[in-house]
Enzyme design. Sequence first.
Site, PDB file in Angstrom:
ATOM      1  N   ASP A  44      28.576 -63.805  28.647  1.00  0.00           N
ATOM      2  CA  ASP A  44      28.003 -63.076  27.518  1.00  0.00           C
ATOM      3  C   ASP A  44      28.238 -63.883  26.252  1.00  0.00           C
ATOM      4  O   ASP A  44      29.240 -64.586  26.122  1.00  0.00           O
ATOM      5  CB  ASP A  44      28.565 -61.660  27.408  1.00  0.00           C
ATOM      6  CG  ASP A  44      30.064 -61.601  27.196  1.00  0.00           C
ATOM      7  OD1 ASP A  44      30.496 -61.569  26.026  1.00  0.00           O
ATOM      8  OD2 ASP A  44      30.813 -61.585  28.187  1.00  0.00           O
ATOM      9  N   GLU A 135      35.262 -50.827  22.213  1.00  0.00           N
ATOM     10  CA  GLU A 135      36.589 -51.406  22.356  1.00  0.00           C
ATOM     11  C   GLU A 135      37.405 -51.160  21.095  1.00  0.00           C
ATOM     12  O   GLU A 135      36.974 -50.447  20.187  1.00  0.00           O
ATOM     13  CB  GLU A 135      36.476 -52.899  22.630  1.00  0.00           C
ATOM     14  CG  GLU A 135      35.675 -53.647  21.564  1.00  0.00           C
ATOM     15  CD  GLU A 135      35.538 -55.130  21.853  1.00  0.00           C
ATOM     16  OE1 GLU A 135      36.313 -55.901  21.264  1.00  0.00           O
ATOM     17  OE2 GLU A 135      34.669 -55.503  22.653  1.00  0.00           O
TER      18      GLU A 135
END
Length: 249
Positions: A44, A135
């Site tokens: 990613d 997150e």
Amino acid sequence: MARDRKPFRRRAHVIAASVTALTVGGIALTEVPAFAASKPKGHDVSSHQKNVDWRSAASKGAKFVYVKATESHTYRNPYFGQQYNGSRTAGLIRGAYHFALPNKSSGKTQAAHFVRNGGAWRADGWTLPPALDIEYNPYDKRHKCYNMSNSRMVVWIKSFSNEVKRLTGRRPVIYTTAHWWNACTGSSRAFASDHALWVARYNSSTAGTLPAGWGAWTFWQYDNSGSLPGDQNLFNGSLSQLKKFARGS
């Protein structure tokens, strides 16, 4: 730039374990957990990687990539076009992800911004479902859960997911860690039945204990560096299963 920081992915509490080098023709491609060497490898990227050499990534074994599209309700990755379209031209299955800042605006608002700016999906076998990156708060370490209660966080995620589903026809993949999920959603099991899990856990031979509710991971981010640009990932299945997952079938 600060908007593309992923601080908890470098947390020191991850458990160290042995890894093995995946090789083709004697050339090491990356360090991957030994048992997972046959699984499709991907990565990613965000604006931190700028213009990516996609032919090189493909030659090193990349089969898929997630590209950061947006953050909160205003930011868009300025390299998104080169990364998203360039990866597809190089033969990678690709998808887009959104970095959530739940304290800035509603889940519905951020989902709409995401889908308008790269988070769309189509059943062509080359487009992964949209992904939600949720997150620890990178901008305020005192409020790792964005100063939100567990119940409010669950409502925010549901709002984001419902709007992505309404606009694209797919539920988002959820990227997180077990530690964050259990701390910030109160170990919610409300998403596991219809949301694929993209779990982060580094320096380990396994993905470890998963966030509450999930019995298996779909993607595993196992390192934040390696032979591929950005973070290193695996898909939990075969290449044909990856393409099927992308199609939504």
